[in-house]
Design an enzyme around this catalytic site. Structure first.
Site, PDB file in Angstrom:
ATOM      1  N   GLN A  93       0.848  -1.193   0.000  1.00 47.12           N
ATOM      2  CA  GLN A  93       0.000   0.000   0.000  1.00 47.12           C
ATOM      3  C   GLN A  93       0.881   1.239   0.000  1.00 47.12           C
ATOM      4  OE1 GLN A  93      -3.505  -0.634   2.974  1.00 47.12           O
ATOM      5  NE2 GLN A  93      -1.868  -1.993   3.570  1.00 47.12           N
ATOM      6  N   VAL A  95       3.642   4.049  -1.087  1.00 45.30           N
ATOM      7  CA  VAL A  95       3.968   4.717  -2.343  1.00 45.30           C
ATOM      8  C   VAL A  95       5.463   5.020  -2.430  1.00 45.30           C
ATOM      9  CG1 VAL A  95       1.623   5.624  -2.605  1.00 45.30           C
ATOM     10  CG2 VAL A  95       3.342   7.023  -1.427  1.00 45.30           C
ATOM     11  N   ASP A  96       6.217   4.698  -1.352  1.00 43.17           N
ATOM     12  CA  ASP A  96       7.673   4.879  -1.418  1.00 43.17           C
ATOM     13  C   ASP A  96       8.279   3.726  -2.226  1.00 43.17           C
ATOM     14  OD1 ASP A  96       8.601   2.602   0.283  1.00 43.17           O
ATOM     15  OD2 ASP A  96       7.552   3.663   1.892  1.00 43.17           O
ATOM     16  N   HIS A 111      -1.559   1.431  -4.287  1.00 42.50           N
ATOM     17  CA  HIS A 111      -1.995   2.819  -4.078  1.00 42.50           C
ATOM     18  C   HIS A 111      -1.148   3.818  -4.870  1.00 42.50           C
ATOM     19  CE1 HIS A 111      -4.070   1.688   0.007  1.00 42.50           C
ATOM     20  NE2 HIS A 111      -4.730   1.268  -1.051  1.00 42.50           N
ATOM     21  N   CYS A 119      -0.684  13.031 -16.327  1.00 40.06           N
ATOM     22  CA  CYS A 119      -1.546  14.108 -16.817  1.00 40.06           C
ATOM     23  C   CYS A 119      -2.991  13.682 -16.574  1.00 40.06           C
ATOM     24  CB  CYS A 119      -1.280  14.287 -18.308  1.00 40.06           C
ATOM     25  SG  CYS A 119      -2.542  15.244 -19.136  1.00 40.06           S
ATOM     26  N   CYS A 141       1.111  19.210 -18.522  1.00 44.58           N
ATOM     27  CA  CYS A 141       1.487  18.196 -19.505  1.00 44.58           C
ATOM     28  C   CYS A 141       2.082  18.864 -20.744  1.00 44.58           C
ATOM     29  CB  CYS A 141       0.244  17.393 -19.884  1.00 44.58           C
ATOM     30  SG  CYS A 141       0.546  16.191 -21.160  1.00 44.58           S
ATOM     31  N   THR A 180       0.308  -2.772   8.753  1.00 42.29           N
ATOM     32  CA  THR A 180      -0.845  -2.007   8.271  1.00 42.29           C
ATOM     33  C   THR A 180      -1.958  -2.115   9.302  1.00 42.29           C
ATOM     34  OG1 THR A 180      -2.523  -1.831   6.524  1.00 42.29           O
ATOM     35  CG2 THR A 180      -1.440  -3.968   6.733  1.00 42.29           C
ATOM     36  N   ALA A 223       8.759  -4.641  12.552  1.00 44.56           N
ATOM     37  CA  ALA A 223       9.059  -5.442  11.358  1.00 44.56           C
ATOM     38  C   ALA A 223      10.540  -5.779  11.236  1.00 44.56           C
ATOM     39  CB  ALA A 223       8.578  -4.695  10.114  1.00 44.56           C
TER      40      ALA A 223
END
Ligand code: APR
Length: 231
Positions: A93, A95-96, A111, A119, A141, A180, A223
């Site tokens: 999930q 975005v890194d 995600h 664009c 764009c 999560t 973790a």
């Protein structure tokens, strides 16, 4: 969790796996959603109302992600992928890009990615590490002149390639979920799909997620401590 050569592992990760790399999670104290309102920076309505604020938020997250390094948990998952090869699938999930920088190859960002933009008209994602913090800097764009937005799945939008995710989940023999809170669907529902199919499910994180009852096994701990010893 003992894996045999016949296992097929589906891993779902959330913000918690990057917490020990210094990236803020969303919920809880110090979480991003304590400092920002979801409806001001992470919905299509927010984008229409104030693209400059939205770009400032994602520019900050680009800077933070660029400065962060993968941790022992990202590395442990890359190592297990190396062993299992095609019998491994990682859905994040996040975005890194810390999974990729740790060496993971089969990563699906459900995600979206903070290092891609698209664009609003042409809709084709492209790599972008730019930071846009004033109205004058907002990207346009080059093809059609329309606005360029972060390639992020916002609340109210559909996560990327859900068909592919469910295809992978249905073939898995084990589901490992890491870091999560289990509060955002559809990802929070993967454990239910897995248990209905008899797939063994394990959660790793310092506290129980909201969907804890659905897991076969919960391993409490950060973790970076748990994953290297688990796999
Ligand atoms: N190791 C493992 N887990 C951790 C660690 C750690 N070191 N530190 C914190 N966590 C756990 C927390 O206990 C919490 O359950 O990570 C979880 C983070 O939960 P959230 O902040 O809700 O993040 P996440 O579940 O990834 O959010 C889902 O919500 O806002 C949206 O799109 C955003 O992808 C995000 C989605």
């Amino acid at each position: 969790m003992i894996l045999t050569p016949h296992d097929r592992l589906f891993v779902l990760t959330g913000a918690g796996i990057s917490a020990e790399s210094g990236l803020a999670t969303f919920r809880g104290s110090g979480g991003l959603w304590n400092g920002y309102r979801v409806d001001q920076v992470a919905t299509p309505e927010a984008w229409h109302a104030d693209p400059e604020l939205v770009w400032r938020f994602y520019s900050m997250r680009r800077r933070d992600a660029l400065a962060a390094q993968p941790n022992a948990a990202h590395l442990a998952l890359a190592k297990i992928e190396h062993k299992l090869a095609n019998n491994f699938y990682l859905c994040t999930q996040n975005v890194d890009d810390l999974h990729e920088r740790a060496g993971s190859l089969r990563v699906h960002h459900m995600h979206g990615s903070v290092f891609q933009s698209r664009c609003v008209q042409c809709r084709v994602p492209f790599p972008d590490q730019g930071v846009y913090e004033t109205a004058a800097e907002l990207p346009m764009c080059p093809e059609c002149g329309e606005a360029v937005r972060p390639h992020i799945v916002w609340f109210g939008e559909i996560p990327l390639d859900m068909d592919g995710i469910y295809r992978e989940l249905e073939q898995a023999t084990r589901l490992l979920v890491v870091g999560t809170s289990g509060s955002v669907y559809p990802a929070a529902g993967f454990v239910h799909v897995a248990s209905q199919r008899g797939i063994h499910t394990v959660y790793v994180g310092p506290e129980e997620p909201s969907n804890a009852d659905a897991f076969d096994e919960i391993i409490l701990g950060p973790a970076t401590t748990v994953l290297p010893g688990l796999l």
